[in-house]
Design an enzyme around this catalytic site. Structure first.
Site, short mmCIF file in Angstrom:
data_model
loop_
_atom_site.label_atom_id
_atom_site.label_comp_id
_atom_site.label_asym_id
_atom_site.label_seq_id
_atom_site.Cartn_x
_atom_site.Cartn_y
_atom_site.Cartn_z
N PRO A 73 -39.98 -38.19 -61.74
CA PRO A 73 -39.37 -37.90 -63.04
C PRO A 73 -40.19 -38.54 -64.14
O PRO A 73 -40.79 -39.60 -63.95
CB PRO A 73 -37.98 -38.52 -62.93
CG PRO A 73 -38.09 -39.56 -61.88
CD PRO A 73 -39.15 -39.08 -60.93
N HIS A 74 -40.24 -37.87 -65.28
CA HIS A 74 -41.02 -38.41 -66.38
C HIS A 74 -40.47 -37.91 -67.71
O HIS A 74 -39.73 -36.94 -67.76
CB HIS A 74 -42.50 -38.04 -66.23
CG HIS A 74 -42.77 -36.60 -65.96
ND1 HIS A 74 -42.64 -36.05 -64.70
CD2 HIS A 74 -43.13 -35.60 -66.76
CE1 HIS A 74 -42.94 -34.77 -64.75
NE2 HIS A 74 -43.23 -34.47 -65.98
N GLY A 75 -40.82 -38.65 -68.74
CA GLY A 75 -40.39 -38.28 -70.07
C GLY A 75 -41.32 -38.88 -71.10
O GLY A 75 -41.96 -39.90 -70.86
#
Length: 159
Positions: A73-75
């Site tokens: 997951p990344h943001g």
């Protein structure tokens, strides 16, 4: 002398304090929140919530579960000033949508400010290349604790 993030090792970007084995979460939503809180241990509640929402928005576009038990997951958000990572091993997160149907076990969270797009992509690429190795995934899943997890990554990056 500090080395630019784009050429640093994952083990330099991911201190042992931001690795948890096992992670306590058993749902995708709880896992993402746990990882954000780990990545930002000194942040106030509003910052944690802003960053968490950026990760959820990215996840809503397409699942970051890559298959074979791995999720990254990344943001990207203005709420942080530098690249931050957190990682760990979950017992099983059955509701994390994976292309091969295998529940997520190893999870690496990557957070960057919008201005670090190139670094963001380089770190994602490095993680993807490393995690393609069956023996590396097996060793991570067998890691007894955060130090063991970090040691597996360190050995993998040395080869």
């Amino acid at each position: 002398v500090s080395t630019p993030a784009e050429i640093r090792l994952l083990t330099e970007l991911l201190p042992t304090e931001r690795i948890r084995v096992p992670l306590g979460s058993h749902s995708r939503h709880a896992l993402l929140r746990e990882l954000v809180e780990m990545a930002l241990p000194d942040a106030d509640a509003a910052t944690v919530e802003t960053v968490f929402q950026s990760v959820l928005l990215r996840e809503a576009l397409v699942s970051t579960a890559m298959g074979e038990g791995l999720a990254v997951p990344h943001g990207r958000t203005e709420a942080i000033g530098e690249l931050r990572m957190a990682a760990g091993i979950a017992e099983a997160v059955d509701d994390y949508q994976s292309p091969d149907g295998v529940p997520v076990r190893a999870c690496f969270l990557l957070l960057t400010p919008p201005s670090d797009g190139g670094v963001h992509l380089k770190v994602l690429g490095r993680l993807a290349r490393l995690m393609r190795r069956d023996e590396l995934r097996a060793s991570l899943y067998a890691a007894p604790d955060a130090a063991g997890f970090a040691a597996v990554l360190q050995r993998a990056e040395a080869t």
